[in-house]
Design a protein around this motif. Structure first.
Motif, PDB file in Angstrom:
ATOM      1  N   SER A  26      36.266  59.827  43.697  1.00  0.00           N
ATOM      2  CA  SER A  26      37.232  59.254  44.654  1.00  0.00           C
ATOM      3  C   SER A  26      36.876  58.408  46.111  1.00  0.00           C
ATOM      4  O   SER A  26      37.491  58.395  46.819  1.00  0.00           O
ATOM      5  N   ALA A  27      35.586  58.452  45.953  1.00  0.00           N
ATOM      6  CA  ALA A  27      34.789  57.839  47.118  1.00  0.00           C
ATOM      7  C   ALA A  27      33.708  56.745  46.561  1.00  0.00           C
ATOM      8  O   ALA A  27      33.230  56.750  45.571  1.00  0.00           O
ATOM      9  N   SER A  28      33.433  55.993  47.543  1.00  0.00           N
ATOM     10  CA  SER A  28      32.386  54.766  47.329  1.00  0.00           C
ATOM     11  C   SER A  28      31.039  55.400  46.948  1.00  0.00           C
ATOM     12  O   SER A  28      30.675  56.541  47.431  1.00  0.00           O
ATOM     13  N   HIS A  29      30.388  54.396  46.428  1.00  0.00           N
ATOM     14  CA  HIS A  29      28.895  54.926  46.042  1.00  0.00           C
ATOM     15  C   HIS A  29      28.204  55.284  47.341  1.00  0.00           C
ATOM     16  O   HIS A  29      27.258  56.153  47.717  1.00  0.00           O
ATOM     17  N   ALA A  30      28.455  54.557  48.297  1.00  0.00           N
ATOM     18  CA  ALA A  30      27.811  54.763  49.759  1.00  0.00           C
ATOM     19  C   ALA A  30      28.409  55.875  50.159  1.00  0.00           C
ATOM     20  O   ALA A  30      27.320  56.559  50.871  1.00  0.00           O
ATOM     21  N   GLU A  31      29.452  56.310  50.296  1.00  0.00           N
ATOM     22  CA  GLU A  31      30.033  57.440  51.005  1.00  0.00           C
ATOM     23  C   GLU A  31      29.422  58.580  50.142  1.00  0.00           C
ATOM     24  O   GLU A  31      28.985  59.722  50.526  1.00  0.00           O
ATOM     25  N   VAL A  32      29.528  58.721  48.830  1.00  0.00           N
ATOM     26  CA  VAL A  32      28.801  59.615  47.949  1.00  0.00           C
ATOM     27  C   VAL A  32      27.286  59.840  48.336  1.00  0.00           C
ATOM     28  O   VAL A  32      26.864  60.989  48.395  1.00  0.00           O
ATOM     29  N   SER A  33      26.589  58.852  48.391  1.00  0.00           N
ATOM     30  CA  SER A  33      25.175  58.750  48.522  1.00  0.00           C
ATOM     31  C   SER A  33      24.725  59.528  50.044  1.00  0.00           C
ATOM     32  O   SER A  33      23.969  60.213  49.884  1.00  0.00           O
TER      33      SER A  33
END
Length: 110
Positions: A26-33
């Motif tokens: 539910s979040a971008s890869h950048a946010e999850v990272s």
């Protein structure tokens, strides 16, 4: 290759961002990272503190982990409720302690 693409995010953490019945986060890869790095750093920073609490207070590993969980769940915490559980499980893993038994019976929100 950007630095973000080089970070391995464990499935256990990625699962925090995948809603039931969905396959994509539910979040971008950048946010999850970024969230993963914060939580991993938090778990690593807590290792010495947790060991000191156990030694100083003479309490069980489970009690130390539950205190850490409660601390991570205070209002205004930098981690979400699901992230707090992940951090404590990761902390237990780093310390080679048994995973905490969390749930409503311990007064901890899942």
């Amino acid at each position: 290759m950007s630095e973000d693409n080089q970070i391995f995010i464990p499935e256990s953490f990625m699962a925090l961002f995948i809603q039931p019945g969905r396959s994509k986060p539910s979040a971008s890869h950048a946010e999850v990272s970024a969230r993963y790095e914060l939580c991993e750093d938090m778990a690593n920073m807590l290792t010495e503190t947790a060991q000191n609490i156990q030694f100083t207070l003479g309490i069980t590993e489970q009690d130390v982990l539950m205190q850490c969980l409660r601390g991570l769940q205070v209002e205004g915490s930098v981690v979400s409720l699901p992230e707090s559980h992940w951090v404590v499980h990761r902390l237990a893993e780093l310390l080679n302690w048994p995973f905490p038994e969390t749930g409503p019976e311990q007064g901890i929100c899942l």
